[in-house]
Design a protein around this motif. Sequence first.
Motif: not given
Length: 204
Positions: A113, A151-152, A195-196
Amino acid sequence: SQETTSGSNQVTPTPDTKSPTPTPGGNGTATSLSSASKGDCVSGLVEGTKLSDVKVTDCSSSSATHKILDKVSSETDCLTVAGTEAAVPTTKRSSADYLCLITKGADPSQGANTIKAGDCLIDDSSPNLINKVKKTECTTTGSYPIQVVIKEGANTIDRDNAYDKCTAAGASDPEQYYEWAMLKYSSVKVAATADLVFCVGAKN
């Protein structure tokens, strides 16, 4: 991790989201998670284990497998704590704080992250790591240059749409993509939704 080819320029490494299998228990000084603080260590963190069996223990104990990087008020806050691999609630209450955990001995500065475009990642096969992807120097043989970090909508990317989504986000002819998920523990189950997503170029 295994790789499967999809199209001429997209390879999808299968993300490793298995939990480590530490020795549950403690060393006589283990306490509940509600008393945990930043810098403490925990034992007993394994998929399927009741949270009541996960204890704070001395970091010098052989049963200690993870270190607490921070104690925050929400699960998503752990995503921004450098090096976090897993988020664990301190109690079953909805108002519980969350512990942001890293494998004991791992370097937070290499956490997935913390990776941004222009960095490089490597697929690490070290024992007990929850997530195998970590940041590394781009001079490292076998590393991959990061073109874009998504990310999104990371959890909507798959083998069929990854190339298009990576290029739409600004990647230049990406060859592969890696997913990273912070493990989210609860009293019921462990979630590992991406998440990524890292869109990468050719291996160094």
